[in-house]
Design a protein around this motif. Structure first.
Motif, mmCIF file in Angstrom:
data_model
loop_
_atom_site.group_PDB
_atom_site.id
_atom_site.type_symbol
_atom_site.label_atom_id
_atom_site.label_comp_id
_atom_site.label_asym_id
_atom_site.label_seq_id
_atom_site.Cartn_x
_atom_site.Cartn_y
_atom_site.Cartn_z
ATOM 1 N N ASP A 122 1.006 -1.142 0.023
ATOM 2 C CA ASP A 122 -0.144 -0.127 0.012
ATOM 3 C C ASP A 122 0.665 1.510 0.020
ATOM 4 O OD1 ASP A 122 -2.083 1.553 0.153
ATOM 5 O OD2 ASP A 122 -2.844 0.799 2.115
ATOM 6 N N ASN A 123 0.816 2.036 0.978
ATOM 7 C CA ASN A 123 1.479 3.261 1.210
ATOM 8 C C ASN A 123 2.448 3.316 2.401
ATOM 9 O OD1 ASN A 123 -0.278 4.259 -1.121
ATOM 10 N ND2 ASN A 123 -1.831 4.592 0.456
ATOM 11 N N ALA A 124 3.267 4.595 2.141
ATOM 12 C CA ALA A 124 4.339 4.825 3.326
ATOM 13 C C ALA A 124 4.477 6.299 3.153
ATOM 14 C CB ALA A 124 5.609 4.069 3.046
ATOM 15 N N THR A 125 4.691 6.708 4.520
ATOM 16 C CA THR A 125 5.204 8.056 4.692
ATOM 17 C C THR A 125 6.559 8.350 5.274
ATOM 18 O OG1 THR A 125 4.425 7.920 6.953
ATOM 19 C CG2 THR A 125 2.954 8.953 5.574
ATOM 20 N N TRP A 126 7.193 9.385 4.841
ATOM 21 C CA TRP A 126 8.773 9.508 5.014
ATOM 22 C C TRP A 126 8.945 10.934 5.539
ATOM 23 C CZ3 TRP A 126 11.314 13.292 2.345
ATOM 24 C CH2 TRP A 126 10.637 13.774 1.385
ATOM 25 N N LYS A 127 10.192 10.803 6.291
ATOM 26 C CA LYS A 127 10.741 12.075 6.785
ATOM 27 C C LYS A 127 12.341 11.978 7.001
ATOM 28 C CE LYS A 127 10.150 15.391 10.367
ATOM 29 N NZ LYS A 127 9.306 16.014 11.581
ATOM 30 N N ALA A 128 12.769 12.909 6.375
ATOM 31 C CA ALA A 128 14.449 12.969 6.609
ATOM 32 C C ALA A 128 14.842 14.539 7.278
ATOM 33 C CB ALA A 128 15.032 12.901 5.099
ATOM 34 N N LEU A 129 15.646 14.403 8.125
ATOM 35 C CA LEU A 129 16.300 15.624 8.524
ATOM 36 C C LEU A 129 17.479 15.840 7.771
ATOM 37 C CD1 LEU A 129 15.801 15.318 12.329
ATOM 38 C CD2 LEU A 129 14.231 16.218 10.648
ATOM 39 N N LEU A 130 17.800 17.198 7.369
ATOM 40 C CA LEU A 130 18.743 17.531 6.477
ATOM 41 C C LEU A 130 19.845 18.068 7.279
ATOM 42 C CD1 LEU A 130 17.077 19.580 3.787
ATOM 43 C CD2 LEU A 130 17.547 17.081 3.818
#
Length: 806
Positions: A122-130
């Motif tokens: 199905d779906n996923a969420t993502w987050k990254a810190l620069l």
């Protein structure tokens, strides 16, 4: 999903970027990841609503990230900007999302995002810190790609830069666009012809309501591509924009002018202007409770309504429903600060005034009303935005605008106390250590109401405020409200005086305060004069109105009130006092003689309503008809409204715990009047040992003002009588000073009630301000404590907690 499946599948911790406590929860993988208040307090949601239309499979940035985005620069060595989004379709348990950052002159780098899969396939969420980026500027390209997904096509956004991101929220006076602001043409010309303010970028969020908790729009879909001309105004809200006159015209005026003025202040100080990203997320007619997330009140204690009044019919007010759609999308976005301009639709909630009590609109001491809600908004937003460590500062700067004259929505008697509640009851911002209101600041709006009520768009009454506008804003051909030849006709009002057009004044005051508080410029005076203490002393004898004072047969005892302002907050500035209405003292005394008489005072005691009714019954002018000063022609449009205490002077004195009367303001700093500095200093040749003063040094009394008020009135005497002549005591009425206040009405400037259909009331028309920065004095209301009941007693001011004064 069933509720049980939600608990097992949807309530998964997402994005443990630096530790297990730094996360947010995904509810259905469709636009809506969530930051919980703590990792050990998972949220349980109802059944998910039908999902919105699903875009093609792929990896996307949240719609808050587009070309030209401003990312928050690192304010500390470890603070980081965040990017986040969603993967649609075909994800696996070991899906990997990678973010690559490219910047000219800097080595490229990649970051592996934290991914939360809602359901395999199905779906996923993502987050990254620069990586921390302490310097502003740069031309940044960011690409996100997904491995072990059904669609591995990368998605790229370009021309991002680093700067300071401010979110601007509230109701219609924050939402009011530039097209309804004075001085808009100066800004348009600066943008289009002078290439100024290219350090500012803008993003506008459209109005969106989400009434269901648990379905907050933490991630937005990608914005649609722009359509129409290249310079089209962002009515479709298609992402971050480089400003020009057409785009700025529909953007928040208060928000824009804040950034514009912050830029100008940097130029005035020969400093590099900050790159500023502005997020406009405001909605007219909303209440503060709509913007506070459910469950985010301090100490888990909700604020109760001070009046227990119901919401108006058709109100959209519901706890958190605006937050869910208008604030949540930006909570994962690292920001520098917030600006808040709201309250007009909350003034009605204030309870009926009880004289002498300043918690009419709530108090943080008992968790009531708007004061409590202001604290809840500030602390709640700060907690949410800083949930992930090393992103947004947990004490990020928070600016507030106090409500302007003419914007109480018909609740004028509560307006002064409401402005106090906008500071959480402290009177001035920032609040003291431990208050939760540290690192906040306020722009006073009480003297920045709309200068004239323009009754017509064209015709005789369309030029009411033309002289005021002409001084500040030149013509800009082709704009609405201007002729083809460029002649200025008017800047249109929106819903009358409810939306003051002098938004540059508000922006300037916010910028000055932000420069001092948010940008740590300790030499900037960020507030108008703040009352520190006051003293009341016996003074001289004054002739009674209409009596030449021959042989002193009839006289009035006076007291001198000295208001001292906080010298530390004034810094290198000083107090400036403009002259009040000519013969203010005579007008005040005439009004007192007409409206206060022995019968009313003796029969009513300390019952204020009784005294009002008695006075109005006996004398028509006590209802607000013109009161004529002694020995002066009546000034046009000046009235003294006895019932509401709207008067010719914003400084007022309370007598006998009942009556508020105008007090004529003078200046303590000597015969120079309003000028608080030495000038034309030179050595005295006859006294060479005496050192001359220094030009622009402060003179004695530079931080004070004075007023004289009568306290013994021979009212109702048939024969000339003086208070100290035997037999005259029965016709002399002694008044005890019990309170003093300044700017404590909805419209305290310009005589309290000028006819703005005929004569404008210009911004900044109240008489007390700082000299150099022209910031208006902070409103105050204090009790007066007298040492004894004799005619020679002295007194001092006492403020209501949590305010402090002496």
């Amino acid at each position: 999903f069933s509720v049980s499946n939600m608990a097992a599948v949807a309530l998964l911790l997402l994005l443990a970027v630096s530790s297990s406590a730094d996360n947010f929860v995904n509810h259905d993988g469709i636009y809506r990841p969530l930051i919980p208040e703590s990792a050990d307090e998972p949220w349980i949601y109802p059944k998910a609503p039908p999902p919105p239309p699903t875009p093609p499979t792929g990896t996307y940035f949240s719609g808050v990230f587009t070309n030209y985005t401003v990312l928050q620069r690192a304010r500390t060595t470890s603070s980081q900007a965040a990017v986040f989004g969603v993967v649609f379709g075909g994800v696996s348990a070991d899906t990997i999302v990678t973010v690559m950052v490219q910047e000219a002159g800097v080595s490229n780098y990649t970051v592996t995002a934290n991914v939360q899969v809602s359901k395999v396939g199905d779906n996923a969420t993502w987050k990254a810190l620069l990586k921390p980026h302490p310097d502003q500027g740069g031309d940044i390209t960011i690409t996100v790609s997904c491995a072990k997904c059904s669609n591995t096509t990368a998605n790229t956004i370009q021309h991002l830069t680093y700067g300071d991101v401010w979110i601007c929220s509230g109701q219609s006076n924050m939402d009011l666009p530039m097209q309804h602001a004075f001085t808009q043409n100066r800004s348009y010309m600066a943008l289009d012809q002078l290439n100024m303010y290219n350090n500012i970028r803008i993003y506008k969020r459209g109005e969106h309501l989400e009434t269901r908790d648990g379905y907050e729009e933490w991630i937005l879909p990608p914005p649609p591509p722009p359509s129409g001309p290249k310079n089209m105004a962002p009515t479709s809200y298609f992402g971050w924009q480089l400003p020009n006159s057409t785009k700025v015209m529909s953007f928040s005026a208060a928000c824009w002018f804040f950034a514009q003025e912050l830029t100008d202040i940097a130029a005035e100080r020969n400093e590099t202007a900050p790159i500023i990203g502005l997020i406009h997320s405001a909605w007219g007619g909303t209440q503060i409770e709509c913007w506070i997330k459910n469950g985010s009140y301090p100490n888990n204690k909700d604020c109760f309504n001070a009046s227990a009044l119901p919401y108006p019919e058709k109100s959209i007010a519901r706890q958190g429903n605006i937050f869910n759609g208008m604030t949540a999308p930006f909570v994962n976005f690292t920001i520098f600060g917030a600006l808040w301009y709201q309250g007009e639709n909350n003034v009605f909630e204030c309870r009926k005034e009880i004289d002498g009590e300043l918690d009419q609109c709530g108090s943080i001491l008992n968790n009531s009303g708007y004061a409590c809600q202001t604290l809840a908004l500030v602390t709640g937003w700060r907690k949410l935005w800083s949930s992930v460590k090393d992103t947004t500062d947990p004490m990020f700067p928070f600016g507030i605008v106090s409500l302007a004259a003419g914007t109480s929505e018909g609740n004028s008697q509560a307006m002064a106390n409401f402005r106090l509640a906008q500071t959480a009851g402290y009177g001035i911002l920032p609040g003291p250590p431990g208050s939760g209101m540290e690192n906040t600041f306020i722009a006073q709006g009480y003297d920045a109401g709309d200068p004239g009520n323009r009754l017509e768009s064209w015709g005789p009454q369309s030029y009411v405020d033309y002289p005021y506008q002409a001084l500040f804003d030149g013509p800009y051909p082709g704009r609405v409200g201007y002729s083809a030849g460029g002649i200025q006709h008017y800047t249109r009002q929106f819903m009358g005086t409810l939306h003051p057009r002098a938004k540059q004044t508000i922006g300037r005051r916010l910028a000055i305060a932000a420069k001092a508080i948010a940008y740590n410029a300790s030499d900037v005076v960020y507030t108008g004069p703040v009352m520190k203490n006051c003293t009341i002393w016996p003074q001289n004898i004054q002739c009674a109105p209409g009596n030449p004072c021959q042989h002193m047969k009839t006289s009035i005892i006076q007291r001198q009130i000295t208001v001292n302002f906080d010298e530390d907050l004034l810094g290198d500035d000083a107090v400036r006092v403009w002259p009040t209405t000519p013969d203010t003292e005579g007008l005040a005394m005439t009004t007192m003689y007409d409206c206060i008489n022995g019968t009313c005072l003796e029969s009513c005691g300390d019952d204020r309503d009784c005294v009002y009714d008695c006075a109005i019954l006996k004398v028509a002018r006590c209802q607000g008809f013109p009161a004529t000063p002694i020995n002066s022609p009546p000034p046009s449009g000046l009235h003294f409204k006895f019932k509401t205490a709207a008067s010719i002077s914003p400084l007022e004195v309370q007598f006998n715990n009942t009556l508020w009367m105008p007090a004529p303001i003078s200046y303590r700093a000597g015969p120079g009047g309003e000028f608080p500095f030495h000038k034309n200093c030179h050595a005295d040749p006859h006294h060479p040992d005496n050192k001359p003063c220094a030009n622009w040094s402060k003179i004695d009394g530079w931080s004070s003002l004075e007023a004289m008020v009568p306290v013994a009135l021979p009212i109702g005497c048939n024969d000339p009588c003086r208070y100290d002549i035997p037999g005259c005591q029965n016709c002399t009425h002694f008044l005890t000073i019990t309170g003093v206040r300044y700017a404590w009405t909805e419209s305290p400037c310009c005589g309290g009630n000028p006819d703005t259909n005929v004569l404008p009331c210009p911004v900044g028309s109240c008489p007390v301000s700082t000299y150099n920065s022209t910031l208006p004095a902070v409103p105050f209301s204090a009790k007066v404590i007298m040492s004894n009941s004799t005619i020679n007693s002295i007194g001092h001011c006492q403020c209501t907690p949590p305010q402090k004064c002496g």
